[in-house]
Scaffold this motif. Structure first.
Motif, PDB file in Angstrom:
ATOM      1  N   GLN A 171       0.477   5.477  -8.244  1.00  0.00           N
ATOM      2  CA  GLN A 171      -0.918   5.062  -8.382  1.00  0.00           C
ATOM      3  C   GLN A 171      -1.274   4.813  -9.848  1.00  0.00           C
ATOM      4  OE1 GLN A 171      -2.922   8.408  -6.393  1.00  0.00           O
ATOM      5  NE2 GLN A 171      -3.111   7.117  -4.579  1.00  0.00           N
ATOM      6  N   THR A 227      -1.615  -1.682  -2.255  1.00  0.00           N
ATOM      7  CA  THR A 227      -2.941  -1.391  -1.711  1.00  0.00           C
ATOM      8  C   THR A 227      -3.865  -0.954  -2.844  1.00  0.00           C
ATOM      9  OG1 THR A 227      -2.306   0.901  -1.230  1.00  0.00           O
ATOM     10  CG2 THR A 227      -2.027  -0.713   0.545  1.00  0.00           C
ATOM     11  N   ASP A 229      -7.522   1.593  -3.575  1.00  0.00           N
ATOM     12  CA  ASP A 229      -8.460   2.602  -3.093  1.00  0.00           C
ATOM     13  C   ASP A 229      -9.698   2.616  -3.981  1.00  0.00           C
ATOM     14  OD1 ASP A 229      -6.395   3.283  -1.377  1.00  0.00           O
ATOM     15  OD2 ASP A 229      -5.720   4.954  -2.631  1.00  0.00           O
ATOM     16  N   LYS A 259     -12.174   9.594  -1.506  1.00  0.00           N
ATOM     17  CA  LYS A 259     -11.399   8.363  -1.699  1.00  0.00           C
ATOM     18  C   LYS A 259     -11.393   7.551  -0.407  1.00  0.00           C
ATOM     19  CE  LYS A 259      -6.967   8.818  -2.075  1.00  0.00           C
ATOM     20  NZ  LYS A 259      -5.666   9.201  -2.656  1.00  0.00           N
ATOM     21  N   SER A 303      -9.798   4.246   1.440  1.00  0.00           N
ATOM     22  CA  SER A 303      -8.636   3.353   1.372  1.00  0.00           C
ATOM     23  C   SER A 303      -8.815   2.231   2.391  1.00  0.00           C
ATOM     24  CB  SER A 303      -7.353   4.132   1.664  1.00  0.00           C
ATOM     25  OG  SER A 303      -7.241   5.251   0.815  1.00  0.00           O
ATOM     26  N   HIS A 328      -6.389   2.425   8.417  1.00  0.00           N
ATOM     27  CA  HIS A 328      -6.541   2.763   7.009  1.00  0.00           C
ATOM     28  C   HIS A 328      -7.115   4.171   6.903  1.00  0.00           C
ATOM     29  CE1 HIS A 328     -10.286   0.755   8.280  1.00  0.00           C
ATOM     30  NE2 HIS A 328     -10.902   1.558   7.434  1.00  0.00           N
TER      31      HIS A 328
END
Length: 292
Positions: free
Chosen positions: A195, A248, A250, A266, A268, A282
């Motif tokens: 991330q 992806t 977030d 969070k 997503s 998701h």
């Protein structure tokens, strides 16, 4: 005491200016947390720990007395010091960049959203762990606003405990019932992600608020299912070849208390699996952050 402290620092700087014939500025520190002054017949030193709005601030100044007068022998401040654990910063005219490698960890619970009716993610038993390994923070001078990026490592389990399991048909992840008469334990999808956070922070005296985006490179996915069949025999099925959605993003929000502990939410919006090889769903997660 405050006036005496300012006078002492001013005197030290003035003596240094006379000795080196340079122009020095007065250092003024608002509401220092701790001031330590040491002196003997040959030297004097002042250390300041913490100040208003910056509990990690550290200033150290030492003077030595020689035959011709007082000279500054050493001077450091937190803009150039290593601040444990493993932190270093550099300062510019309008702010400073702090680079940190720290044992910051967050732990949360995960839910699955937007999936088919037979995909029932158990929020109480689906867990994610994130190691916030590296930070680079831009602190603006005389401003509560900060900006940060870095590198985090995220492990996540989407876990079902009902009558449906994750299974594989060829290269595809599918939703299947357990064999008749089985006693299900759990079935889960596990993911590993790298991330890259891009966050905006607002810092008050006791609290810090942050919000921004996480960009994820999803490098590994696997399935695991455990159950007992009708005869009571234990089964553990695993498959390490799961097609994740490779990239992806977030949306992340954080509130923390004095950098010690915090809470996050969070969202997503991107699908966990590559939808060419598995069902759409998701996530939404929430948890706590330690030493953030």
């Amino acid at each position: 005491m405050k006036k005496n402290f300012y006078f002492l620092l001013s005197m030290m700087l003035t003596c240094n200016m006379v000795s080196a014939q340079e122009v020095s500025d007065t250092i003024e520190i608002e509401k220092a947390d701790k001031v330590v002054v040491k002196s003997n017949s040959k030297s004097m030193s002042v250390e300041v720990f913490g100040k208003e709005g910056d509990p990690d601030y550290h200033l150290s100044k030492a003077l030595e007395l020689d035959g011709e007068g007082v000279n500054v022998s050493k001077e450091t401040n937190s803009n150039y010091d290593f601040v444990l654990p493993f932190t270093k910063s550099s300062k510019e005219n309008h702010g400073e960049i702090v680079v940190t490698m720290a044992p910051t960890l967050s732990v949360g619970l995960v839910s699955g959203l937007g999936g088919p009716g037979n995909l029932d993610i158990d929020f109480g038993k689906s867990v994610e762990i994130t190691w916030h390994a590296f930070h680079a923070i831009l602190k603006l001078k005389d401003s509560p606003w900060q900006f940060s990026t870095g590198l985090w490592f995220n492990w996540k389990n989407y876990r079902m405990t009902g009558d449906t399991r994750f299974d594989k048909e060829g290269s595809n992840v599918v939703m299947m019932p357990y064999p008749e008469g089985s006693d299900p334990k759990f079935s889960r999808v596990h993911t590993l992600s790298y991330q890259f956070p891009f966050l905006v922070h607002y810092k008050t005296k006791n609290f810090k608020f942050a919000a921004g985006t996480l960009l994820n490179i999803n490098g590994h996915g696997s399935l695991k299912t455990r159950y007992y069949d009708a005869e009571g025999q234990k089964h553990k099925d695993r498959d390490r070849n799961v097609h994740l959605n490779s990239f992806t993003a977030d949306i992340l929000g954080i509130v923390s208390f004095r950098n010690f502990v915090g809470a996050y939410v969070k969202y997503s919006p991107c699908n966990v699996l590559d939808t060419r090889y598995g069902p759409k769903f998701h996530g939404l997660s929430t948890g706590v952050i330690f030493n953030w």
